[in-house]
Design an enzyme around this catalytic site. Structure first.
Site, mmCIF file in Angstrom:
data_model
loop_
_atom_site.group_PDB
_atom_site.id
_atom_site.type_symbol
_atom_site.label_atom_id
_atom_site.label_comp_id
_atom_site.label_asym_id
_atom_site.label_seq_id
_atom_site.Cartn_x
_atom_site.Cartn_y
_atom_site.Cartn_z
ATOM 1 N N ASP A 168 -16.233 9.207 7.844
ATOM 2 C CA ASP A 168 -15.112 8.334 7.515
ATOM 3 C C ASP A 168 -13.817 9.114 7.738
ATOM 4 O O ASP A 168 -13.821 10.356 7.736
ATOM 5 C CB ASP A 168 -15.201 7.844 6.066
ATOM 6 C CG ASP A 168 -14.443 6.529 5.857
ATOM 7 O OD1 ASP A 168 -15.060 5.461 5.933
ATOM 8 O OD2 ASP A 168 -13.214 6.591 5.645
ATOM 9 N N ARG A 214 0.799 -1.219 0.000
ATOM 10 C CA ARG A 214 0.000 0.000 0.000
ATOM 11 C C ARG A 214 0.837 1.276 0.000
ATOM 12 O O ARG A 214 0.359 2.330 -0.415
ATOM 13 C CB ARG A 214 -0.959 0.004 1.192
ATOM 14 C CG ARG A 214 -1.995 -1.118 1.103
ATOM 15 C CD ARG A 214 -3.111 -0.936 2.089
ATOM 16 N NE ARG A 214 -4.105 -2.002 1.955
ATOM 17 C CZ ARG A 214 -5.244 -2.048 2.631
ATOM 18 N NH1 ARG A 214 -5.541 -1.080 3.491
ATOM 19 N NH2 ARG A 214 -6.091 -3.045 2.466
#
Length: 278
Positions: free
Chosen positions: A146, A39
């Site tokens: 979020d 990532r």
């Protein structure tokens, strides 16, 4: 070219893991070096870092907020689909909504990802109002939060490609609640999206400013947190629920050590947690 696997040294991995838990609560286990490498590999190469320690050093410097945001965005898991696990949405429609008669409904969708959960909730409300007109007071509100900023921008647009639309959404609901933008893209109808307000929120921070809720959906996110932080978040969510309000967790998540805060309500199938009055 950077070998991102070699960049994740044992000491650097520990430092990065501690940093990630401190800033957003995500708790990585001892064997997730490959995940960090996959990532963050491109970011390390772009920034000219040969080791993960250099990234952690950069994150600790003043003026690193953009880099911090990018790291959190990269490390956040955003797996979602429409009406995920279905039972919570059935319980919402058949049990919870019929009880909500005293004031405009307020629902919080925590870790709302690309918007499928809050928009699914909005569809459930629409279906319920069609079948039980007059039961809910006008002015329903869904607050969707979020930590991932680029995901929030996606969710706010309310546009989804055909592949995303097909994940859990039947053709009848697609026709009823989405407008076709072009051959590849569909957009949620305005009367559904107008109920939903998206906000940035880090769950390790205070969320008292969001106000009180009748229902909280906090599904498939607490599994990434350490036990102590998980308990702290759940206690604060209890404080954010109106008396008798409901909490939905993910299918693999369960309340432990909080029996004085929540009552388990068996719904056959599925369960929901009802806030006790302390």
């Amino acid at each position: 070219m950077l070998n991102s696997t070699n960049a994740i040294t044992p000491n650097g991995y520990i430092r990065f893991r501690d940093y990630l838990q401190k800033v957003c609560g995500i708790s990585l286990s001892d064997n997730k070096q490959y995940l960090v490498a996959s990532r963050l590999g491109r970011m390390l190469e772009r920034e000219g870092f040969s080791k993960i320690e250099q990234l952690v050093d950069a994150l600790d410097r003043p003026g690193s907020s953009k880099l911090k945001e990018e790291v959190i965005n990269a490390m956040t898991t955003n797996e979602t689909l429409w009406f995920r696990d279905i039972h919570p949405f059935t319980i919402l429609k058949d049990k919870v909504l019929p009880e909500m008669k005293t004031s405009p409904l307020r629902i919080w969708s925590a870790a709302s990802s690309t918007g499928q959960e809050p928009y699914s909730i909005s569809m459930v409300i629409e279906e319920f109002k069609s079948s039980r007109p007059g039961v809910l007071k006008a002015g329903e509100k869904i607050i969707a939060t979020d930590i991932c900023t680029n995901i929030l921008q996606h969710a706010k647009r309310g546009e989804y490609d055909s592949l995303a639309i097909a994940r859990g959404l039947g053709p009848d609901l697609q026709r009823r609640y989405f407008d076709k933008v072009n051959d590849l893209t569909w957009k949620i109808k305005p009367h559904l999206s107008s109920r939903v307000e998206f906000k940035y929120l880090n769950l390790i921070d205070s969320f008292s400013m969001l106000g009180k809720f009748d229902v909280i959906f906090c599904r498939n996110v607490l599994i990434y947190f350490a036990v102590d932080l998980k308990l702290d978040i759940l206690k604060r969510m209890h404080a954010s629920l109106k008396p008798g309000g409901y909490l939905f967790l993910g299918g693999s998540e369960a309340l432990s050590g909080l029996s004085s805060y929540f009552e388990i309500v068996q719904c056959h199938p599925g369960i929901v947690y009802k806030a006790k009055v302390l």
